[in-house]
Design a protein around this motif. Structure first.
Motif, short mmCIF file in Angstrom:
data_model
loop_
_atom_site.label_atom_id
_atom_site.label_comp_id
_atom_site.label_asym_id
_atom_site.label_seq_id
_atom_site.Cartn_x
_atom_site.Cartn_y
_atom_site.Cartn_z
N UNK A 95 -4.05 -3.14 2.97
CA UNK A 95 -2.89 -3.16 2.08
C UNK A 95 -1.66 -3.54 2.91
N UNK A 96 -0.91 -4.59 2.50
CA UNK A 96 0.11 -5.15 3.40
C UNK A 96 1.42 -4.38 3.50
N UNK A 97 1.71 -3.47 2.54
CA UNK A 97 3.04 -2.86 2.47
C UNK A 97 3.11 -1.46 3.05
N UNK A 98 2.03 -0.96 3.61
CA UNK A 98 2.07 0.37 4.21
C UNK A 98 2.14 1.49 3.19
N UNK A 99 2.36 2.71 3.68
CA UNK A 99 2.36 3.87 2.80
C UNK A 99 3.53 3.85 1.81
N UNK A 100 4.71 3.43 2.30
CA UNK A 100 5.86 3.35 1.40
C UNK A 100 5.63 2.34 0.29
N UNK A 101 5.03 1.21 0.63
CA UNK A 101 4.70 0.20 -0.38
C UNK A 101 3.68 0.69 -1.38
N UNK A 102 2.75 1.52 -0.92
CA UNK A 102 1.75 2.10 -1.82
C UNK A 102 2.41 3.02 -2.83
N UNK A 103 3.33 3.86 -2.35
CA UNK A 103 4.06 4.75 -3.27
C UNK A 103 4.89 3.93 -4.27
N UNK A 104 5.54 2.87 -3.75
CA UNK A 104 6.37 2.03 -4.62
C UNK A 104 5.53 1.38 -5.70
N UNK A 105 4.39 0.82 -5.33
CA UNK A 105 3.52 0.14 -6.29
C UNK A 105 3.06 1.09 -7.38
N UNK A 106 2.57 2.27 -7.00
CA UNK A 106 2.09 3.23 -7.98
C UNK A 106 3.22 3.73 -8.86
N UNK A 107 4.36 4.02 -8.23
CA UNK A 107 5.52 4.52 -8.98
C UNK A 107 6.02 3.47 -9.98
#
Length: 406
Positions: free
Chosen positions: A134-146
């Motif tokens: 996943x290219x965006x890291x943990x913060x990007x994962x939270x952003x995508x789900x949110x």
């Protein structure tokens, strides 16, 4: 180059000779030899796999096999949706006459759809092109789900609020002045978005970056995926509650509201017929007809919007519920789930592109404003014909008044 001897017998003899067969190859692969004691046959099969082969074995292919057809479908939806929703926003923001309470809800819905198309769709296409890492890291994962959760909830809440506004306008017209002012609607829209953000937090908190556990002392940083990291029972409960609260219940409420609206319009038509029969005419007939046609047209358009919205979002919630209660170890379950997941994705994005098409097909006012915005030449001709029509109407009225006076 000699093929390493990776038989169980060879590995069992590691302690006596560290340089034969597979142990030597394992050292070249960076594997700690002390971890090869008491290995199982399954582990032995994976011992000399390359990293790409190991990731493909446990995470599936790097690129989705259906990427090409899905990409073409998504891009078609993207072009129609971005163009249509941008025009909807531009029309409502540019023309004062279009900033009605109903259209302000449609503006909020269009903004939600644009967020899905501009931010959500590219992320999903990237994940289909390269499933990991996943290219965006943990913060990007939270952003995508949110983001996905917020726009999902905001869309449902906006359509529900729109139905309530239409119900008040038709069934309780005397309350329209106090409950359907622009300021009141703007406050409601802000509250709806805040509520959507708050309700998006639980599912967002359940996700994070998931890595494959190290094997033979070897880490796999390229296996990073935005995935569920909390217990599955929490996810199941969250999805079940959100599906009931943000799909089943709103659809039932909207169905009941439009049923009551339909009854009211039917009664109004009956009352109008009785008034004409007994000669009661408290309001000018042409004015009543214009109001009735406008009311009926808007109600029909929004009723179709709700039906299409429900049909497009049903596969999405079925997909989430199936994934929640899916037995991932069953090949049959996975085979059934795959087409459902594809269809739900297409319908999910289709719901973000179809609304402006409905406005153009069913609303005369939106159709005219779209033409005004995109075709200046048509705009000039339309204004000219409108002025001529108004002059001829005034002339006709003046002639009629002169005849009556004479």
């Amino acid at each position: 180059m000699l093929t390493p001897n990776c038989s169980l017998e060879t590995v069992s003899s590691v302690g006596s000779n560290m340089s034969i067969g597979c142990p030597h190859s394992s050292l070249l692969c960076g594997i700690n030899m002390s971890l090869l004691v008491n290995v199982s046959s399954v582990d032995l099969d994976e011992l000399c796999l390359s990293e790409d082969e190991y990731l493909a074995l446990h995470l599936g292919p790097l690129r989705s096999p259906i990427f090409a057809p899905v990409c073409v479908t998504y891009l078609s939806i993207f072009l129609v949706g971005v163009l249509g929703n941008s025009l909807t926003c531009a029309v409502i923001l540019r023309y004062k006459a279009m900033q009605t309470p109903t259209n302000l809800y449609l503006l909020s819905l269009a903004l939600s759809d644009l967020l899905v198309l501009l931010l959500g769709m590219p992320l999903e296409l990237w994940e289909m092109w390269r499933s990991y890492p996943f290219p965006l890291g943990e913060g990007g994962c939270y952003f995508k789900t949110f983001l996905f959760e917020t726009v999902c909830f905001a869309s449902v809440l906006n359509v529900t609020a729109l139905s309530v506004e239409r119900y008040i306008a038709v069934v309780h017209p005397l309350k329209v002045k106090s409950l359907s002012t622009r300021a009141h609607v703007k406050r409601v829209i802000v509250m709806l978005w805040v509520m959507a953000m708050i309700c998006a937090v639980p599912n967002t908190s359940l996700h994070g970056i998931l890595l494959l556990p190290p094997k033979f002392g070897r880490p796999f940083p390229r296996s990073a995926m935005c995935y569920l990291v909390k217990p599955t029972w929490m996810y199941k409960l969250t999805i079940l509650i959100s599906s009931l609260a943000f799909f089943v219940l709103p659809v039932l409420v909207m169905g009941a509201l439009y049923f009551l609206i339909g009854l009211t319009l039917y009664r109004e038509r009956g009352m109008k017929a009785l008034s004409a029969m007994f000669g009661v005419d408290s309001v000018p007939e042409d004015h009543m007809q214009r109001l009735s046609r406008r009311n009926l047209q808007v109600t029909k358009m929004l009723c179709v919007l709700v039906v299409v919205f429900s049909l497009c979002w049903a596969p999405f919630h079925v997909d989430r519920l199936m994934w929640s209660f899916l037995d991932t170890s069953s090949q049959l379950h996975l085979m059934i789930f795959e087409p459902v997941h594809i269809v739900s994705g297409v319908f999910f994005y289709l719901s973000s592109a179809v609304n402006p098409v409905l406005y153009s097909l069913m609303s005369t006012r939106f159709r005219e404003m779209f033409s005004h915005l995109t075709c200046p030449h048509y705009n000039w001709l339309n204004h000219s014909s409108l002025r001529l029509t108004q002059r001829s109407t005034l002339s006709h009225k003046a002639t009629s008044n002169t005849k009556e006076l004479s």
